[in-house]
Design a protein around this motif. Structure first.
Motif, PDB file in Angstrom:
ATOM      1  N   ILE A 184       0.839  -1.202   0.000  1.00 17.68           N
ATOM      2  CA  ILE A 184       0.000   0.000   0.000  1.00 17.68           C
ATOM      3  C   ILE A 184       0.873   1.250   0.000  1.00 17.68           C
ATOM      4  O   ILE A 184       0.612   2.213  -0.735  1.00 17.68           O
ATOM      5  CB  ILE A 184      -0.947  -0.010   1.205  1.00 17.68           C
ATOM      6  N   LEU A 185       1.941   1.248   0.809  1.00 18.70           N
ATOM      7  CA  LEU A 185       2.848   2.394   0.845  1.00 18.70           C
ATOM      8  C   LEU A 185       3.493   2.625  -0.514  1.00 18.70           C
ATOM      9  O   LEU A 185       3.550   3.756  -1.017  1.00 18.70           O
ATOM     10  CB  LEU A 185       3.932   2.158   1.903  1.00 18.70           C
ATOM     11  N   ALA A 186       3.937   1.532  -1.134  1.00 20.79           N
ATOM     12  CA  ALA A 186       4.590   1.654  -2.441  1.00 20.79           C
ATOM     13  C   ALA A 186       3.621   2.131  -3.511  1.00 20.79           C
ATOM     14  O   ALA A 186       4.013   2.783  -4.481  1.00 20.79           O
ATOM     15  CB  ALA A 186       5.194   0.306  -2.845  1.00 20.79           C
ATOM     16  N   SER A 187       2.343   1.825  -3.321  1.00 23.39           N
ATOM     17  CA  SER A 187       1.348   2.157  -4.333  1.00 23.39           C
ATOM     18  C   SER A 187       0.658   3.494  -4.101  1.00 23.39           C
ATOM     19  O   SER A 187      -0.085   3.956  -4.969  1.00 23.39           O
ATOM     20  CB  SER A 187       0.272   1.062  -4.384  1.00 23.39           C
ATOM     21  N   ALA A 188       0.896   4.119  -2.944  1.00 21.25           N
ATOM     22  CA  ALA A 188       0.143   5.326  -2.594  1.00 21.25           C
ATOM     23  C   ALA A 188       0.303   6.415  -3.644  1.00 21.25           C
ATOM     24  O   ALA A 188      -0.676   6.998  -4.120  1.00 21.25           O
ATOM     25  CB  ALA A 188       0.587   5.841  -1.223  1.00 21.25           C
ATOM     26  N   PHE A 189       1.551   6.691  -4.019  1.00 23.23           N
ATOM     27  CA  PHE A 189       1.759   7.774  -4.980  1.00 23.23           C
ATOM     28  C   PHE A 189       1.256   7.383  -6.359  1.00 23.23           C
ATOM     29  O   PHE A 189       0.838   8.229  -7.148  1.00 23.23           O
ATOM     30  CB  PHE A 189       3.243   8.187  -5.018  1.00 23.23           C
ATOM     31  N   VAL A 190       1.267   6.063  -6.653  1.00 23.66           N
ATOM     32  CA  VAL A 190       0.802   5.614  -7.954  1.00 23.66           C
ATOM     33  C   VAL A 190      -0.708   5.796  -8.073  1.00 23.66           C
ATOM     34  O   VAL A 190      -1.225   6.204  -9.111  1.00 23.66           O
ATOM     35  CB  VAL A 190       1.186   4.139  -8.181  1.00 23.66           C
ATOM     36  N   LEU A 191      -1.434   5.493  -6.998  1.00 19.53           N
ATOM     37  CA  LEU A 191      -2.883   5.655  -7.007  1.00 19.53           C
ATOM     38  C   LEU A 191      -3.267   7.109  -7.254  1.00 19.53           C
ATOM     39  O   LEU A 191      -4.161   7.407  -8.045  1.00 19.53           O
ATOM     40  CB  LEU A 191      -3.466   5.170  -5.682  1.00 19.53           C
ATOM     41  N   VAL A 192      -2.573   8.007  -6.577  1.00 24.76           N
ATOM     42  CA  VAL A 192      -2.867   9.430  -6.760  1.00 24.76           C
ATOM     43  C   VAL A 192      -2.470   9.868  -8.163  1.00 24.76           C
ATOM     44  O   VAL A 192      -3.177  10.636  -8.818  1.00 24.76           O
ATOM     45  CB  VAL A 192      -2.147  10.271  -5.695  1.00 24.76           C
ATOM     46  N   ALA A 193      -1.325   9.361  -8.638  1.00 21.46           N
ATOM     47  CA  ALA A 193      -0.887   9.698  -9.994  1.00 21.46           C
ATOM     48  C   ALA A 193      -1.908   9.236 -11.024  1.00 21.46           C
ATOM     49  O   ALA A 193      -2.142   9.915 -12.031  1.00 21.46           O
ATOM     50  CB  ALA A 193       0.475   9.066 -10.273  1.00 21.46           C
ATOM     51  N   ALA A 194      -2.526   8.087 -10.774  1.00 18.65           N
ATOM     52  CA  ALA A 194      -3.525   7.578 -11.704  1.00 18.65           C
ATOM     53  C   ALA A 194      -4.726   8.511 -11.776  1.00 18.65           C
ATOM     54  O   ALA A 194      -5.267   8.774 -12.854  1.00 18.65           O
ATOM     55  CB  ALA A 194      -3.975   6.182 -11.272  1.00 18.65           C
ATOM     56  N   VAL A 195      -5.145   9.032 -10.623  1.00 13.62           N
ATOM     57  CA  VAL A 195      -6.295   9.939 -10.594  1.00 13.62           C
ATOM     58  C   VAL A 195      -5.923  11.301 -11.177  1.00 13.62           C
ATOM     59  O   VAL A 195      -6.677  11.897 -11.958  1.00 13.62           O
ATOM     60  CB  VAL A 195      -6.820  10.095  -9.148  1.00 13.62           C
ATOM     61  N   GLY A 243      -1.859  10.836 -20.719  1.00 10.80           N
ATOM     62  CA  GLY A 243      -2.305  10.880 -19.334  1.00 10.80           C
ATOM     63  C   GLY A 243      -3.317   9.789 -19.030  1.00 10.80           C
ATOM     64  O   GLY A 243      -3.283   9.173 -17.961  1.00 10.80           O
ATOM     65  N   LEU A 244      -4.224   9.530 -19.973  1.00  9.78           N
ATOM     66  CA  LEU A 244      -5.217   8.465 -19.791  1.00  9.78           C
ATOM     67  C   LEU A 244      -4.534   7.104 -19.721  1.00  9.78           C
ATOM     68  O   LEU A 244      -4.850   6.291 -18.841  1.00  9.78           O
ATOM     69  CB  LEU A 244      -6.221   8.494 -20.941  1.00  9.78           C
ATOM     70  N   MET A 245      -3.614   6.837 -20.644  1.00 12.32           N
ATOM     71  CA  MET A 245      -2.904   5.556 -20.631  1.00 12.32           C
ATOM     72  C   MET A 245      -2.116   5.393 -19.339  1.00 12.32           C
ATOM     73  O   MET A 245      -2.122   4.324 -18.716  1.00 12.32           O
ATOM     74  CB  MET A 245      -1.966   5.460 -21.837  1.00 12.32           C
ATOM     75  N   PHE A 246      -1.420   6.454 -18.914  1.00  9.89           N
ATOM     76  CA  PHE A 246      -0.664   6.401 -17.670  1.00  9.89           C
ATOM     77  C   PHE A 246      -1.594   6.193 -16.480  1.00  9.89           C
ATOM     78  O   PHE A 246      -1.292   5.423 -15.571  1.00  9.89           O
ATOM     79  CB  PHE A 246       0.123   7.691 -17.477  1.00  9.89           C
ATOM     80  N   ALA A 247      -2.739   6.884 -16.478  1.00  7.55           N
ATOM     81  CA  ALA A 247      -3.647   6.816 -15.328  1.00  7.55           C
ATOM     82  C   ALA A 247      -4.168   5.398 -15.123  1.00  7.55           C
ATOM     83  O   ALA A 247      -4.068   4.832 -14.028  1.00  7.55           O
ATOM     84  CB  ALA A 247      -4.808   7.790 -15.524  1.00  7.55           C
ATOM     85  N   VAL A 248      -4.736   4.808 -16.184  1.00 10.64           N
ATOM     86  CA  VAL A 248      -5.289   3.458 -16.049  1.00 10.64           C
ATOM     87  C   VAL A 248      -4.169   2.450 -15.828  1.00 10.64           C
ATOM     88  O   VAL A 248      -4.291   1.524 -15.005  1.00 10.64           O
ATOM     89  CB  VAL A 248      -6.117   3.092 -17.289  1.00 10.64           C
ATOM     90  N   GLY A 249      -3.058   2.634 -16.539  1.00  7.44           N
ATOM     91  CA  GLY A 249      -1.929   1.718 -16.389  1.00  7.44           C
ATOM     92  C   GLY A 249      -1.348   1.737 -14.993  1.00  7.44           C
ATOM     93  O   GLY A 249      -1.032   0.691 -14.412  1.00  7.44           O
ATOM     94  N   LEU A 277      -2.957   2.795 -12.260  1.00  7.11           N
ATOM     95  CA  LEU A 277      -3.969   2.365 -11.306  1.00  7.11           C
ATOM     96  C   LEU A 277      -4.042   0.838 -11.240  1.00  7.11           C
ATOM     97  O   LEU A 277      -4.007   0.245 -10.150  1.00  7.11           O
ATOM     98  CB  LEU A 277      -5.335   2.934 -11.702  1.00  7.11           C
ATOM     99  N   LEU A 278      -4.145   0.195 -12.406  1.00  8.34           N
ATOM    100  CA  LEU A 278      -4.262  -1.254 -12.435  1.00  8.34           C
ATOM    101  C   LEU A 278      -2.920  -1.955 -12.293  1.00  8.34           C
ATOM    102  O   LEU A 278      -2.846  -3.047 -11.712  1.00  8.34           O
ATOM    103  CB  LEU A 278      -4.929  -1.702 -13.744  1.00  8.34           C
ATOM    104  N   GLY A 279      -1.872  -1.352 -12.836  1.00  5.96           N
ATOM    105  CA  GLY A 279      -0.570  -2.011 -12.845  1.00  5.96           C
ATOM    106  C   GLY A 279       0.390  -1.501 -11.804  1.00  5.96           C
ATOM    107  O   GLY A 279       0.835  -2.239 -10.925  1.00  5.96           O
ATOM    108  N   GLY A 280       0.725  -0.212 -11.876  1.00  2.00           N
ATOM    109  CA  GLY A 280       1.710   0.345 -10.955  1.00  2.00           C
ATOM    110  C   GLY A 280       1.289   0.230  -9.506  1.00  2.00           C
ATOM    111  O   GLY A 280       2.094  -0.086  -8.621  1.00  2.00           O
ATOM    112  N   ALA A 281       0.015   0.504  -9.225  1.00  5.92           N
ATOM    113  CA  ALA A 281      -0.499   0.351  -7.859  1.00  5.92           C
ATOM    114  C   ALA A 281      -0.861  -1.098  -7.582  1.00  5.92           C
ATOM    115  O   ALA A 281      -0.623  -1.615  -6.487  1.00  5.92           O
ATOM    116  CB  ALA A 281      -1.717   1.247  -7.650  1.00  5.92           C
TER     117      ALA A 281
END
Length: 438
Positions: A56-67, A358-364, A366-370
């Motif tokens: 969760i810690l590793a994914s926190a910034f990724v989740l926000v980046a996705a949004v 931005g859309l590709m990065f966001a979904v990618g 959210l589902l992958g990086g996070a």
């Protein structure tokens, strides 16, 4: 009007300077992003975390980046992209420094969220910018040079962050030191002269409607495969980036510095080689056809899945097997990364490219990086819970979770790119005419 040789040389020189500067910013992006992974065990010990919480810690910034990636990408389609990228660099550098002084887990988590907001602006803005500096047949190489910030920044983090933490007797020191160059580079990025959108497209592209929307981007059929490919790749890459050092420490018995060095070899050096080779090969494929570049990226991802499985299947006394085959997997996987943004630029009009990226990065993300760190962390804890020997169980559980999650993610990415290859030619033709493909 044809450019004079002097004018062309100046144009190439200016493009080279901008690309070099953007590369340095991207290097800092991935250096700052990799810091928690390198000093993960001290962070885990100080805050008393399990692997699920680590994920969760590793994914926190990724989740926000996705949004944040979608609105910031669309913002970069409306205002100067240098402004979006430069201020994003300032924001993530400030929050990186904050991570080195905040003392509670929740405040540290908040600082990583702030890093995610800043970094989410950089990829869409710079991807669109680079597409206006180089024509399609040179974009994979240009993008691979830009993306060298990924392996080099990660390599520097793995090689230096552990040593800095030991030298200053604190895992916080690397966070404070890393922030300083970010502010300097941000000022230089803000001073870049913005190129005209679509300047490098050899054939005039139909203008996008003023009301460019998410719906119009999703009418481009190849975008679905590109998003799946980006998500699968990032699932594997972020799982490796988050948990490789802990695997080396727990399962193979290495100390922090040695684990960091080997992690740097696997992620940094092979990533560097993969991008340098991949950019040239993918541009060569693009000269044959747009479809050839997409399929070459798909085949590379499929091979990465096979080698990743062979690497994580290594026993405790076969560290060489892990290093060799995981290095090959990472090299082949990162070849795909040189194609991701150029393929988007082949099918999306210049006025919408930052938003599409931005859309590709966001979904990618959210589902992958996070998803990668969280899913692997949850699977690791579930496997470890089946054994009474806590130390051995956490080591075996994490190693098995990586052996399952990473190869599957690479395979999914390959399937996504193969799906995109079916539509990329028709989508490119539709981009030129402004029509929606049938």
């Amino acid at each position: 009007m044809t450019k004079s040789p002097v004018g062309a040389a100046r144009s190439h020189s200016a493009a080279g300077y901008v690309l070099a500067l953007l590369f340095i910013g991207n290097l800092l992006n991935f250096y700052d992003r990799a810091l928690p992974a390198v000093v993960l065990e001290p962070i885990k010990e100080e805050y008393g975390l399990d692997d699920t919480q680590v994920g969760i810690l590793a994914s926190a910034f990724v989740l926000v980046a996705a949004v944040a990636g979608v609105p910031l990408g669309r913002l970069a389609d409306r205002i100067p992209r240098t402004m979006v990228a430069g201020w994003g660099l300032i924001v993530w550098s400030a929050f990186t420094a904050a991570g080195g002084v905040l003392t509670s887990f929740w405040s540290f988590l908040a600082s990583r969220v702030g890093v995610g907001v800043g970094e989410s602006s950089y990829g869409p803005a710079t991807g669109s910018l680079i597409s206006d500096l180089y024509p399609s047949e040179r974009r994979s190489r240009a993008n691979s040079l830009f993306m060298l910030g990924f392996p080099i920044g990660t390599l520097l983090a793995f090689f230096t962050a552990g040593a800095l933490a030991v030298a200053f007797d604190s895992w916080r020191a690397p966070f404070l030191i890393a922030a300083v160059p970010g502010f300097v580079v941000a000022v230089l990025v803000l001073r870049i002269r913005e190129p005209r959108r679509g300047a490098a497209d050899e054939i005039a592209v139909a203008a996008a409607p003023h009301r460019s929307s998410l719906r119009s981007l999703l009418r481009v059929r190849s975008m679905y495969g590109l998003i799946i490919g980006f998500a699968g790749y990032n699932f594997a890459a972020y799982a490796i980036g988050t948990f490789l050092t802990p695997v080396l420490q727990r399962y193979y018995g290495l100390d922090l510095v040695d684990a960091g060095v080997i992690g740097g070899v696997v992620i940094g050096i092979t990533g560097l080689i993969g991008l340098l080779i991949g950019g040239r090969l993918l541009d060569r494929a693009a000269r044959r056809s747009f479809t050839a570049r997409v399929r070459a990226a798909a085949y590379s991802l499929a091979a990465a899945a096979v080698f990743a499985l062979a690497g994580f299947a290594a026993n405790r006394d076969r560290l060489w097997q892990l290093v060799l085959f995981l290095s090959l997997a990472y090299l082949l996987g990162i070849v795909y990364l040189a194609a991701a943004v150029p393929i988007v630029s082949d099918v999306i009009r210049p006025q919408q490219r930052a938003g599409a990226i931005g859309l590709m990065f966001a979904v990618g993300y959210l589902l992958g990086g996070a998803g990668g760190p969280i899913v692997v962390g949850i699977l690791s804890d579930a496997l470890a819970a089946q054994s009474a020997d806590t130390a051995a169980a956490t080591a075996q559980g994490l190693q098995t979770a990586m052996m399952i999650g990473v190869p599957i993610a690479f395979a999914v990415a390959a399937i996504g790119m193969l799906a995109a290859s079916r539509f990329v030619k028709a989508d490119h033709e539709a981009m030129l005419t402004g029509e929606v493909p049938a």
